[in-house]
Design a protein around this motif. Sequence first.
Motif, PDB file in Angstrom:
ATOM      1  N   PRO A  72       0.809  -1.226   0.000  1.00  0.00           N
ATOM      2  CA  PRO A  72       0.000   0.000   0.000  1.00  0.00           C
ATOM      3  C   PRO A  72       0.841   1.275   0.000  1.00  0.00           C
ATOM      4  O   PRO A  72       0.456   2.259  -0.627  1.00  0.00           O
ATOM      5  N   PHE A  73       1.990   1.249   0.688  1.00  0.00           N
ATOM      6  CA  PHE A  73       2.789   2.472   0.736  1.00  0.00           C
ATOM      7  C   PHE A  73       3.434   2.752  -0.635  1.00  0.00           C
ATOM      8  O   PHE A  73       3.517   3.912  -1.055  1.00  0.00           O
ATOM      9  N   ALA A  74       3.838   1.686  -1.333  1.00  0.00           N
ATOM     10  CA  ALA A  74       4.388   1.872  -2.690  1.00  0.00           C
ATOM     11  C   ALA A  74       3.297   2.421  -3.614  1.00  0.00           C
ATOM     12  O   ALA A  74       3.557   3.287  -4.463  1.00  0.00           O
ATOM     13  N   ILE A  75       2.071   1.944  -3.418  1.00  0.00           N
ATOM     14  CA  ILE A  75       0.958   2.415  -4.266  1.00  0.00           C
ATOM     15  C   ILE A  75       0.614   3.873  -3.940  1.00  0.00           C
ATOM     16  O   ILE A  75       0.310   4.664  -4.844  1.00  0.00           O
ATOM     17  N   LEU A  76       0.685   4.237  -2.660  1.00  0.00           N
ATOM     18  CA  LEU A  76       0.452   5.654  -2.315  1.00  0.00           C
ATOM     19  C   LEU A  76       1.486   6.536  -3.008  1.00  0.00           C
ATOM     20  O   LEU A  76       1.167   7.618  -3.510  1.00  0.00           O
ATOM     21  N   GLN A  77       2.744   6.057  -3.031  1.00  0.00           N
ATOM     22  CA  GLN A  77       3.781   6.828  -3.739  1.00  0.00           C
ATOM     23  C   GLN A  77       3.472   6.903  -5.232  1.00  0.00           C
ATOM     24  O   GLN A  77       3.606   7.960  -5.854  1.00  0.00           O
ATOM     25  N   ALA A  78       3.055   5.751  -5.803  1.00  0.00           N
ATOM     26  CA  ALA A  78       2.749   5.726  -7.241  1.00  0.00           C
ATOM     27  C   ALA A  78       1.595   6.679  -7.543  1.00  0.00           C
ATOM     28  O   ALA A  78       1.625   7.409  -8.548  1.00  0.00           O
ATOM     29  N   ALA A  79       0.579   6.678  -6.661  1.00  0.00           N
ATOM     30  CA  ALA A  79      -0.578   7.557  -6.872  1.00  0.00           C
ATOM     31  C   ALA A  79      -0.156   9.023  -6.766  1.00  0.00           C
ATOM     32  O   ALA A  79      -0.590   9.861  -7.567  1.00  0.00           O
ATOM     33  N   ALA A  80       0.725   9.316  -5.779  1.00  0.00           N
ATOM     34  CA  ALA A  80       1.194  10.701  -5.632  1.00  0.00           C
ATOM     35  C   ALA A  80       2.007  11.102  -6.859  1.00  0.00           C
ATOM     36  O   ALA A  80       1.862  12.211  -7.382  1.00  0.00           O
ATOM     37  N   ALA A  81       2.867  10.181  -7.321  1.00  0.00           N
ATOM     38  CA  ALA A  81       3.728  10.495  -8.469  1.00  0.00           C
ATOM     39  C   ALA A  81       2.908  10.672  -9.746  1.00  0.00           C
ATOM     40  O   ALA A  81       3.146  11.595 -10.530  1.00  0.00           O
ATOM     41  N   ALA A  82       1.904   9.779  -9.933  1.00  0.00           N
ATOM     42  CA  ALA A  82       1.117   9.828 -11.175  1.00  0.00           C
ATOM     43  C   ALA A  82      -0.063  10.792 -11.074  1.00  0.00           C
ATOM     44  O   ALA A  82      -0.690  11.111 -12.078  1.00  0.00           O
ATOM     45  N   LYS A  83      -0.353  11.200  -9.822  1.00  0.00           N
ATOM     46  CA  LYS A  83      -1.548  12.024  -9.549  1.00  0.00           C
ATOM     47  C   LYS A  83      -2.785  11.341 -10.133  1.00  0.00           C
ATOM     48  O   LYS A  83      -3.618  11.957 -10.815  1.00  0.00           O
ATOM     49  N   ASP A  84      -2.856  10.045  -9.862  1.00  0.00           N
ATOM     50  CA  ASP A  84      -3.927   9.216 -10.410  1.00  0.00           C
ATOM     51  C   ASP A  84      -4.063   7.998  -9.490  1.00  0.00           C
ATOM     52  O   ASP A  84      -3.151   7.705  -8.707  1.00  0.00           O
ATOM     53  N   PHE A  85      -5.190   7.307  -9.563  1.00  0.00           N
ATOM     54  CA  PHE A  85      -5.369   6.089  -8.768  1.00  0.00           C
ATOM     55  C   PHE A  85      -6.247   5.132  -9.555  1.00  0.00           C
ATOM     56  O   PHE A  85      -7.337   5.514  -9.991  1.00  0.00           O
ATOM     57  N   THR A  86      -5.772   3.906  -9.768  1.00  0.00           N
ATOM     58  CA  THR A  86      -6.535   2.988 -10.618  1.00  0.00           C
ATOM     59  C   THR A  86      -7.225   1.914  -9.780  1.00  0.00           C
ATOM     60  O   THR A  86      -6.812   1.630  -8.644  1.00  0.00           O
ATOM     61  N   MET A  87      -8.250   1.308 -10.341  1.00  0.00           N
ATOM     62  CA  MET A  87      -8.992   0.245  -9.659  1.00  0.00           C
ATOM     63  C   MET A  87      -8.078  -0.959  -9.391  1.00  0.00           C
ATOM     64  O   MET A  87      -8.174  -1.618  -8.364  1.00  0.00           O
ATOM     65  N   GLY A  88      -7.155  -1.231 -10.333  1.00  0.00           N
ATOM     66  CA  GLY A  88      -6.211  -2.347 -10.171  1.00  0.00           C
ATOM     67  C   GLY A  88      -5.368  -2.166  -8.919  1.00  0.00           C
ATOM     68  O   GLY A  88      -5.094  -3.121  -8.187  1.00  0.00           O
ATOM     69  N   TRP A  89      -4.933  -0.950  -8.660  1.00  0.00           N
ATOM     70  CA  TRP A  89      -4.155  -0.674  -7.450  1.00  0.00           C
ATOM     71  C   TRP A  89      -4.998  -0.955  -6.209  1.00  0.00           C
ATOM     72  O   TRP A  89      -4.526  -1.564  -5.251  1.00  0.00           O
ATOM     73  N   LEU A  90      -6.253  -0.490  -6.248  1.00  0.00           N
ATOM     74  CA  LEU A  90      -7.133  -0.677  -5.088  1.00  0.00           C
ATOM     75  C   LEU A  90      -7.316  -2.168  -4.794  1.00  0.00           C
ATOM     76  O   LEU A  90      -7.212  -2.603  -3.639  1.00  0.00           O
ATOM     77  N   ILE A  91      -7.537  -2.951  -5.862  1.00  0.00           N
ATOM     78  CA  ILE A  91      -7.737  -4.396  -5.684  1.00  0.00           C
ATOM     79  C   ILE A  91      -6.461  -5.037  -5.113  1.00  0.00           C
ATOM     80  O   ILE A  91      -6.514  -5.932  -4.282  1.00  0.00           O
ATOM     81  N   GLY A  92      -5.305  -4.547  -5.561  1.00  0.00           N
ATOM     82  CA  GLY A  92      -4.024  -5.107  -5.105  1.00  0.00           C
ATOM     83  C   GLY A  92      -3.699  -4.787  -3.657  1.00  0.00           C
ATOM     84  O   GLY A  92      -3.087  -5.599  -2.959  1.00  0.00           O
ATOM     85  N   ILE A  93      -4.100  -3.606  -3.188  1.00  0.00           N
ATOM     86  CA  ILE A  93      -3.729  -3.233  -1.803  1.00  0.00           C
ATOM     87  C   ILE A  93      -4.775  -3.684  -0.787  1.00  0.00           C
ATOM     88  O   ILE A  93      -4.459  -3.826   0.403  1.00  0.00           O
ATOM     89  N   LEU A  94      -6.002  -3.921  -1.244  1.00  0.00           N
ATOM     90  CA  LEU A  94      -7.091  -4.202  -0.304  1.00  0.00           C
ATOM     91  C   LEU A  94      -6.813  -5.399   0.629  1.00  0.00           C
ATOM     92  O   LEU A  94      -6.991  -5.278   1.853  1.00  0.00           O
ATOM     93  N   PRO A  95      -6.358  -6.562   0.097  1.00  0.00           N
ATOM     94  CA  PRO A  95      -6.106  -7.694   1.010  1.00  0.00           C
ATOM     95  C   PRO A  95      -5.076  -7.356   2.089  1.00  0.00           C
ATOM     96  O   PRO A  95      -5.214  -7.759   3.245  1.00  0.00           O
ATOM     97  N   ILE A  96      -4.045  -6.588   1.713  1.00  0.00           N
ATOM     98  CA  ILE A  96      -2.987  -6.242   2.670  1.00  0.00           C
ATOM     99  C   ILE A  96      -3.542  -5.292   3.733  1.00  0.00           C
ATOM    100  O   ILE A  96      -3.335  -5.480   4.940  1.00  0.00           O
ATOM    101  N   VAL A  97      -4.262  -4.248   3.282  1.00  0.00           N
ATOM    102  CA  VAL A  97      -4.794  -3.254   4.221  1.00  0.00           C
ATOM    103  C   VAL A  97      -5.800  -3.913   5.173  1.00  0.00           C
ATOM    104  O   VAL A  97      -5.770  -3.672   6.386  1.00  0.00           O
ATOM    105  N   VAL A  98      -6.653  -4.778   4.634  1.00  0.00           N
ATOM    106  CA  VAL A  98      -7.662  -5.422   5.485  1.00  0.00           C
ATOM    107  C   VAL A  98      -6.978  -6.366   6.474  1.00  0.00           C
ATOM    108  O   VAL A  98      -7.270  -6.353   7.681  1.00  0.00           O
TER     109      VAL A  98
END
Length: 288
Positions: A72-98
């Motif tokens: 999730p932290f790598a994805i937060l960085q990717a989202a900050a860098a790209a200024k975007d957030f994709t559904m694929g990222w959300l699906i990938g981080i959800l199991p870890i965050v939960v």
Amino acid sequence: MAPKKTKHTFTIARRIVQFAALLLFMAPLLVVGYGLFGNVSGMEKVPQTAAELPFFGSLSSSSILGIVLLDPFAILQAAAAAKDFTMGWLIGILPIVVFYGIIRGRAFCGWVCPVNLLLEAVDWLRAKLNIKVVEHAIPRHAKLWVALGILVLSAITGRLVFEMFSPISLINKGILFGSLTGLITLLAIVLIELLWARRVWCRALCPLGGFYEALGTVGLFSVKMDFDACTHCGHCEAVCLADPEILQPALSGEKNRVVAGDCMLCGECVDACPTRALSIGPASPFPK
Ligand code: SF4
Ligand code: SF4
């Protein structure tokens, strides 16, 4: 010197999980190496790329039986860098965050992260060599600010800033591409810990630890305190992997459990307590 522990239940359980996680994350690298170096005798089909394995990836991004897991932290960085957030990222981080949201955020640090495993070995070595270092060099919440700074820098530079110096990703890249940067970074952290300050990286500086500290403020598992059984010997504080101060509210009777998001659920305090005043188990998210 840390007190002699009365039992080692949690230490043994953690070592098994830590080494299993280490092997899991090393496996793709080893198998790719095995295939690339042509050591194939006796096998019908040797995987030539990590992606052919049932598990492949790193602690930043992996796939288990086709299920993608993203840090999730790598994805937060990717989202900050790209200024975007994709559904694929959300699906990938959800199991870890939960998963860590339910257990407790920094259980990742105590049970999975290979850097923590290495720095526990440094603790052991320092004690063997009888080297004295400071216990508190930098406040433990500094890592929250480091994490925030990393996200701001990622947004400004358009790059995943922590991945550029994260010891875990650098070691992975080092093994794959023969770079020594990861080894040098890790060596620098080890020397600082060995000779200057105990557990300064995990306690105060690691932004991944900062992210999991923030997530760890919720969680259904805690170190619970039987205040009547406590003799205030201080053994639990002496062995705490996160920071001795997080035990204070429970030791003073103000809370009935450790509430800090910093707790790694490592169980070292439970193992060290001579009166069995501490235990780990499910607890209400709203402590008394
Ligand atoms: S909880 Fe256990 S180890 Fe900690 S001060 Fe009380 S008796 Fe000592
Ligand atoms: S309070 Fe106990 S379980 Fe939590 S980090 Fe410290 S030693 Fe580990």
